[in-house]
Design a protein around this motif. Structure first.
Motif: not given
Length: 113
Positions: A37-48, A50-53
């Motif tokens: 879930l932290a990866c998802v939040l980072y992916a959304l917040a940082a517009a990255r 690939l972190w959704l993986l």
């Protein structure tokens, strides 16, 4: 002995909890879910994107590791992928809200195991 096939999520949920009867198994799942879930939040917040993986990688790594080393059973994901995913999040949020113990008792998981 052949594994029982579940046809409803209502019947599957207690089975899922029994397959996660040891606190260490559940703890591994919580770590994987939280990191995912932290990866998802980072992916959304940082517009990255690939972190959704990180969600499936973290989630499955910690879950499968716990089934191999702690619980010593076959992950339900292999037979019930969608219900297992839903149940992992359900178990995680029930734990965070302090309501998991009652669910474990109803599923027949002995306290403190």
């Amino acid at each position: 002995m052949a594994e029982r096939l579940y046809t409803t999520y209502t019947d599957f949920w207690p089975f899922y909890l029994r397959e996660h009867s040891r606190p260490a198994t559940r703890a591994f799942h919580y770590v994987g879910t939280a990191l995912g879930l932290a990866c998802v939040l980072y992916a959304l917040a940082a517009a990255r994107p690939l972190w959704l993986l990180g969600l499936p990688l973290c989630g499955y790594f910690f879950a499968w590791l716990s089934h191999a080393t702690v619980e010593r059973n076959r992950p339900a994901t292999f037979t019930y992928p969608l219900w297992s995913l839903v149940s992992d999040f359900r178990m995680f949020f029930l734990f965070l809200s302090g309501r998991l113990e009652g669910e474990l008792r109803r599923a027949g998981v002995p306290a403190g195991t």
